[in-house]
Design an enzyme around this catalytic site. Structure first.
Site, short mmCIF file in Angstrom:
data_model
loop_
_atom_site.label_atom_id
_atom_site.label_comp_id
_atom_site.label_asym_id
_atom_site.label_seq_id
_atom_site.Cartn_x
_atom_site.Cartn_y
_atom_site.Cartn_z
N GLY A 163 0.79 -1.22 0.00
CA GLY A 163 0.00 0.00 0.00
C GLY A 163 0.83 1.27 0.00
N LYS A 200 15.30 -0.07 -8.13
CA LYS A 200 15.53 1.10 -8.98
C LYS A 200 14.30 2.00 -8.94
CE LYS A 200 17.48 3.51 -12.34
NZ LYS A 200 18.71 4.28 -12.05
N ILE A 202 11.82 4.33 -10.62
CA ILE A 202 11.37 4.61 -11.99
C ILE A 202 10.66 5.96 -11.98
CG2 ILE A 202 10.04 3.71 -13.96
CD1 ILE A 202 12.02 1.65 -13.01
N ARG A 290 -6.30 -10.59 -3.35
CA ARG A 290 -7.63 -10.25 -2.83
C ARG A 290 -8.42 -9.54 -3.91
NH1 ARG A 290 -6.85 -4.83 -2.71
NH2 ARG A 290 -4.75 -4.13 -2.20
N ARG A 336 -13.19 7.19 -8.04
CA ARG A 336 -13.41 6.96 -6.62
C ARG A 336 -13.88 8.26 -5.97
NH1 ARG A 336 -8.74 3.16 -4.01
NH2 ARG A 336 -8.36 1.82 -5.83
#
Lengths: 490, 158, 490, 158
Positions: A163, A200, A202, A290, A336
Site C-alpha cells: 500500500g 531502482k 522509476i 484479494r 473513486r
C-alpha cells in the site's frame, strides 16, 4: 455449495459481497463496529452482529470475534473484502482450521506474496521483467554496495510492506543511509518486521495491473489490464481499462506470463498482478491476493462478476469459461468518490450526508454504502462511492463520466466530485498521456482552486444582485439557502 | 468600501473580499458579470458562462444543486500572516485519532514544525505549528479520539 | 451538429433522452403539462417550459405549442420519445418545415408504416414471411370471402391502428360480421379511419422483434432480437434478449432480411421490426418507427447507446460501426415496473411515492422518473421504472433480477414488484418456454394471490404474537407502523 | 370468537378473518406458525419460511421494508354477496377520466352490465353494475376528471 457467508468487512465492498452472495442463494451475515450500526451493509445482510471495540484490536481486525461469530452462528464461509484482514494468512489459516471456508487464495500463497523479495523472484522465474533490485539489505554498507549496482535514485522498500507505506527514496549514498534506517523503522512499526530491500526508482511510470482468476483445478485466466496511474498520496483515484499504453499483443503476451505466474504460485481465487510501466516496458511490482477496489472496471469491460467468481471458486466450482471466451468490449472507467478536500491536500472530511442523489442511465454503475441521512464515521477510509461507466470508446467514457458527475449530488462535506470535473477536462488526460505524477505535473489542483474560487465569486455576485433587487438595503448577513448547516453564521 | 466574507462552496471555506476592482477569492481576482433574465441568472466569469437558479430552497449551478453560503466575517485580518502572533491554539480541523505526539510541554518549536499526527479516515495528517514558540500545554494523549475544533495544544511566544 | 434539443415527451424516456443529449453536449429543453411540474425530466433539463392544457388537445400532443416553443427559443432539434407524437408524420413534417430537425425516420416513411397493409406488402417484397391475410376489407361479404381463404379463426385489424387497439377475433362468419363492424367503428373512433383488414389468428405465438439502426447514407445494421412475449392486456411487461427461440443462424438470416426491408423503405434512425413467432417460423407484424420502451435490453446486450445513435444519425453522422463490429454479450432482461395492481386485473394505481430505493450492483440499471415524494399523475401511463439486468446467461439474469427486486422498494400504492417475483420463479419461465398467453396459461395471478394472502396471514400472525407479548389485552386497532398513510383507520 | 379485519399489503387491501382453524385471507385458509427468537420473527406458512423484523418504524419482510397494516372492520358482511342489495352507489375506485357513459337516468340495467368507462393511466376500465336495477342518478359527464371515491352513479331496485 455454501449456504452461509460472513462478510468480514464494511462499506461499499461489504454491500458488493452481499449482492454477489445473495445471487448465489447464500445467506449473508454482516458484522459491524459500534459506529457502523446504521451502515448499509448491516441493513442489506440477512443477519448482522455487533463487534465489540475492546480498545486493543480494532473490531474488523479482531480474528477472535469474527471466528466466534462464525462458530456460534454456524457460518460456513467468510469473505474478507479488501483492506482489514484480506491479506492476513493468519486469519485465513485460523478460519480454515475451524472449518470455515476462506474466500481467497491459500494461506501459504498469501504468506509468500506478503514477501516482496520472494514475489519478485517468482515473477523472474516465469520471465516477467522486474525493476533492477536487491535481496534483503543486511546493513547500510550492504545497501550502498547494492545501490551502486542498481544506480541512483533507488527506493528502499519494506519486504513485508504494501500500500505504498514504508517506502523511501534516495538519490545519494548519504540519503540512502538515512532512508534505510527510516524505512526499516517504519516497516517495523507498521508491519512488525523491519526488513527492507532496494529497487531502482522509476521516474513517472504508469501503474498497470492485470486481473486474474484461478480455480482449484489449475485453470487460470486473465481479464485484461487496468490502468491506475491517476493517484494522490500513492492511492488510486481513477482507474480504467483498457490502458492506452497496452497493445493487443502486449495484453496477450503479458497476460500469458501472468497466468503462468499464478499457476507457478498455486494461486487460487481472484488476484491482481501489479506492474510499473515505462518506455513500453512493464516491470513487475507485486501481487494483491484479494479483490480490489477497482474490480468493477473489469466487470464493466468483460461482463463478468468477479466477486461471484471468487465465491464459486471457493465452493470448488471449475471456471465456466476459457481465456478465449472472454469478450472485452469498449472502455470502462472508475472514479473513486471520496470524502476528502482536494484543495486541502486531499485531507479527509468525514461528515453527515444531508443530500444524496446517485447518477443513472445506460452503462452507469454507482457502488456505495452511503445514503441520505448517513453519518460517515471518521475512523475508516474516505471512499464513499465508486462511479463506474462503460462506453464504446475512451472518449465516450469520459463524456459519460462527466455527465454522470453532473447528476451525482453529495452534500454535507467537501468531496472530490469537482476535482474529477477538472481532471476529466484536461487535454493530456483526454489524450491518455498519463503517469502516476499526473496530478502534480498538470497542476490539476491549482487549476481546480482557481475555478472553484471563480465559481464562488460568481455565486456571491448573484447573491449581491439578488439581494439588491429584493431588499431595500444591503444586509450584511444574507441567507442564500433555506436550510443551513455546518458553517454557523455570525 | 471593502468588505470581507467567508464563503462556503462544496463544503470548503474560502475568504472573499469585495473590492472596487471586483471580487477577490483567496488570492484570485474576478470580475463576474451577472444578468437576470427573469427566470435565472447568467454569470460570465473567468472565461466561462454559468447559470444560477433558485428553486424551492436550493441553489442550482448549471442545473445541479450545490451547497453555497456566505457570511460577513469581521475576524479576517486585513493582511494575512502579517501580524506577530503571541500565542496559538492548535485545534483539530477534522475529527480523528491522535496517533503520535512529537512534542512535550515546555519544548521549543519552530514555525511549521510537526507537533502531532492526527489520523482520520486512514490518512495520517501531520499538524504543524503556525508559529515559533514554546509548548504551553498539551490537552490530548496518544490514542485519544478528538472532535472537530477540539483544542489539542497551546503554544506561546518564548 | 445540434446544439439544442426539445424533448417532446415526459417520464423516464424524457430523462433518457436528456442524458443522451447531454453526453453529446446538446442543450436540452423540457416541456411539461401542469400536473408534471415536479417531474424529474423538468429538473434534469437545462431549461423547461410549461405547456397549457386547453381542454382540446392534450398538451404533449399539441403540435402548435411544441412548435411555438422551438421557434421562440431557437431550438433546432426535437426528439419525440415513444407514444404521444412519436408516430405522427404530421408532427415530423411540421417541425421539419419550420427548420427543426426531427429525430426519427422521414415523415413519408412514418406515414407508410402507419398503413399496416402496405407495411405487409413491403415485408413480402423482401422475402419476409407474413401471416396469411387480406387487402382492405370493402364490406362484410368481402370479409367472409377472404376469411374462407385464410381459414378461421381470423383477426380483424385496423389498417391504421397500432398498440393492439381495434383488433377483434372471429371464429365463424357470424362472428366475423360483428367483428368487422365493431373493429371498424373502434378504428374510426381511435385513429380517425375505419379501414380494416383480416389476418390469420395465430394461437399462443411469441412476440419477437428486431432492433435496427439506419443512417442517411444507406448503412443499416440490426442489433439482434428482443423477446417480448410476457404481456398483459396486450402490453409488454418483460422483455429479454436473446430469445430462447432464435438460433444464431435465424438471427443472421432474419436480421439480413430486416436490414433489406429498412433499405427498401428508405428507413432512417432507430426502428423495430415486430414479428409473431410460432412453430419455428417468424411472421412479420409491423414496424415501429421510433425508440421503444424496451431499447435498454439491447443496449445492455450490445454496449450501444441507441438514443445517442438516433441523435447522431439525425445530425447527419454516418454509423460508426458495421454489422460485424457488434458484440452481443450474455443475456439481458427488462422488467417494467408499473403503478398497477396485478390482483385487480392490472388496474392502474397512481399515487404518492412515500418510499423509493433503487437497486444497485454490477450489470444493473434502473431507468425511472420517480423519486421519493413524487406524486404520480393519473392521466399518463402506469410505467414508473424499468429494471434492466445484464448477465452472462439467462439463468444468471433471472437470479440477478430476483436479487434486484429484493432491493427495489416502492411504497405508496400497489405495484407489480411481487408479480415479477412470482413470474421469475415459474419453472416454465425459467425454461424459456413462453408465449403471449403465458400469464394466463401458467395461472401466475392465481398463484400470486395465494402467496400474497399467505404473506398477509403471516404478517397478521406476527402482529398478533407481538401485541400479545407487549400489551395486557388484545386491542382491536393495532398500530403496526409509525407512519400511516392511505388506508385511513377506523 | 371470529373477528374480521381489513389488511393492507403492498398497497392492496384484503379481507382477513381470524377463525378457530387459523387465518383466512380472501378465500384462502392459512395456519401460520410464529416463533420469536428475541431479534426477529420466523413464520412458517404455506410451505415457506419467512422472516419478519421491526426496525425503527419499519416492518421488514425477509429483510425488505414493506407496507403492511390492518384494522378491524365491522363493515365486512359475514357472507359476501348473499344479501339482497336495495341500492348501490358507484364510486371511482381510482382517479381518472370518464371517457364513456353507457347508460341514462331511468335506464334499467342488468347485474354486471357496463355503466361507464373510466380511463386512468391510459387504461380503459369498464365499470360494471353490482346489481340489477334502475339508474337513479348520474353525477358525472363524459370528459370529467374524477377523484378516488367520487360518486359517479346511483342505482336503485326497480
Amino acid at each position: 455449495m455454501f449456504d452461509t457467508l460472513l462478510v468480514a468487512n464494511r462499506g461499499e465492498i461489504a454491500v458488493r459481497i452481499i449482492r454477489a452472495a445473495r445471487e448465489l442463494d447464500i445467506k449473508t451475515y454482516a458484522v459491524y463496529s459500534p459506529v457502523d450500526k446504521n451502515s448499509l451493509h448491516v441493513k442489506l445482510a440477512d443477519e448482522s452482529f455487533p463487534l465489540i471495540e475492546d480498545g486493543v484490536t480494532p473490531s474488523y481486525l479482531d480474528i477472535d470475534q469474527l471466528l466466534a461469530c462464525c462458530l456460534r452462528e454456524n457460518i460456513t464461509s467468510v469473505h474478507p473484502g479488501y483492506g482489514f484482514l484480506s491479506e492476513s494468512e493468519i486469519f485465513a489459516e485460523t478460519m480454515i482450521k475451524h472449518g470455515v471456508n476462506f474466500i481467497g487464495p491459500p494461506p501459504k500463497v498469501i504468506e509468500l506474496l506478503g514477501n516482496k523479495v520472494k514475489s519478485r523472484e517468482k515473477a523472474v522465474e516465469v520471465g516477467l521483467p522486474v525493476p533492477l533490485g536487491s535481496e534483503i539489505i543486511e546493513n547500510e554498507r550492504h545497501g550502498i554496495k547494492e545501490a551502486r549496482l542498481i544506480g541512483y535514485p533507488v527506493l528502499v522498500k519494506a519486504v513485508f510492506g504494501g500500500g505504498g507505506m514504508g517506502i523511501q527514496r534516495a538519490r545519494t549514498p548519504r540519503e540512502l543511509r538515512i532512508a534505510i534506517v527510516n524505512a526499516s523503522a517504519q516497516a517495523k512499526s507498521a508491519f512488525g518486521r523491519g526488513d527492507v530491500f532496494l529497487e531502482k526508482f522509476i521516474e513517472q511510470p504508469r501503474h498497470i495491473e492485470f486481473q486474474i482468476l484461478a480455480d482449484n483445478y489449475g485453470n487460470v485466466v486473465h481479464l485484461g489490464e487496468r490502468e491506475c496511474s491517476i493517484q494522490r498520496r500513492n492511492q488510486k483515484l481513477l482507474e480504467e481499462a483498457p490502458s492506452t499504453a497496452i497493445s493487443k499483443e502486449e495484453r496477450k503476451s503479458i497476460g500469458t506470463l501472468v497466468c503462468k505466474l499464478a499457476k507457478k504460485l498455486g494461486y487460487k481465487s481472484a488476484g491482481t498482478v501489479e506492474f510499473l510501466y515505462k518506455d513500453n516496458q512493464v516491470m513487475f511490482n507485486e501481487i494483491n491476493p484479494r479483490i480490489q477496489v477497482e474490480h468493477p472496471v473489469t466487470e464493466m469491460l468483460t461482463g463478468k462478476d468477479i466477486v461471484k467468481e471468487q465465491i464459486k471458486i471457493a465452493q470448488g466450482e471449475e471456471l465456466s469459461f476459457k481465456q478465449s471466451d472472454i469478450k472485452f468490449r469498449g472502455h470502462a472507467m472508475e472514479l473513486r468518490i471520496n470524502a476528502e478536500d482536494p484543495l486541502q491536500n486531499f485531507q479527509p472530511t468525514p461528515g453527515y450526508v444531508s443530500r444524496f442523489v446517485a447518477p443513472g442511465g445506460p452503462h452507469i454503475r454507482f457502488d456505495t454504502a452511503i445514503y441520505e441521512g448517513f453519518e460517515i464515521p471518521d475512523c475508516y477510509d474516505s471512499l464513499i462511492g465508486k462511479l463506474i461507466v462503460g462506453a464504446e470508446t475512451r472518449e465516450e467514457a469520459i463524456s459519460r463520466a462527466q455527465n454522470a458527475l453532473k447528476e451525482l449530488i453529495i452534500i454535507g462535506f467537501p468531496n472530490n466530485i469537482t476535482f474529477f470535473n477538472q481532471l476529466l477536462q484536461d487535454r493530456k488526460f483526454q489524450q491518455g498521456d498519463i503517469s502516476i505524477n499526473f496530478i502534480e505535473d498538470r497542476k490539476i489542483l491549482e487549476k481546480l482552486e482557481k475555478n472553484i474560487c471563480a465559481l464562488a465569486s460568481a455565486l456571491f455576485a448573484v447573491g449581491l444582485k439578488k439581494s439588491q433587487m429584493n431588499l431595500p438595503s444591503l444586509s450584511e448577513n444574507w441567507r442564500m439557502k433555506g436550510k443551513m448547516d455546518a458553517i454557523g453564521r455570525d | 468600501m471593502e468588505k470581507k466574507y467567508k464563503v462556503r462552496l462544496h463544503g470548503s471555506e474560502f475568504n472573499l473580499e469585495k473590492t472596487k476592482k471586483g471580487i477577490k477569492v483567496n488570492n484570485y481576482q474576478f470580475k463576474p458579470e451577472v444578468i437576470f433574465n427573469g427566470k435565472f441568472y447568467r454569470v460570465f466569469v473567468n472565461g466561462r458562462e454559468l447559470k444560477v437558479e433558485f428553486r424551492d430552497n436550493d441553489i442550482l449551478l448549471d442545473g445541479k444543486i450545490i451547497d453555497f453560503d456566505f457570511k460577513s466575517d469581521p475576524h479576517i485580518q486585513t493582511r494575512k500572516g502579517s501580524i506577530l502572533r503571541k500565542s496559538a491554539d492548535i485545534r483539530a480541523a477534522i475529527p480523528g485519532k491522535i496517533v503520535d505526539i512529537r512534542v512535550n510541554e515546555g519544548d521549543e518549536v519552530a514555525d511549521q514544525q510537526c507537533l502531532l499526527v492526527l489520523e482520520s479516515m486512514k490518512m495520517r495528517n501531520e499538524i504543524l505549528s503556525p508559529m515559533a514558540g514554546v509548548i504551553d500545554s498539551i490537552s490530548v494523549s496518544i490514542g485519544d479520539q478528538v472532535k472537530s475544533r477540539q483544542l489539542m495544544i497551546k503554544i506561546k511566544l518564548k
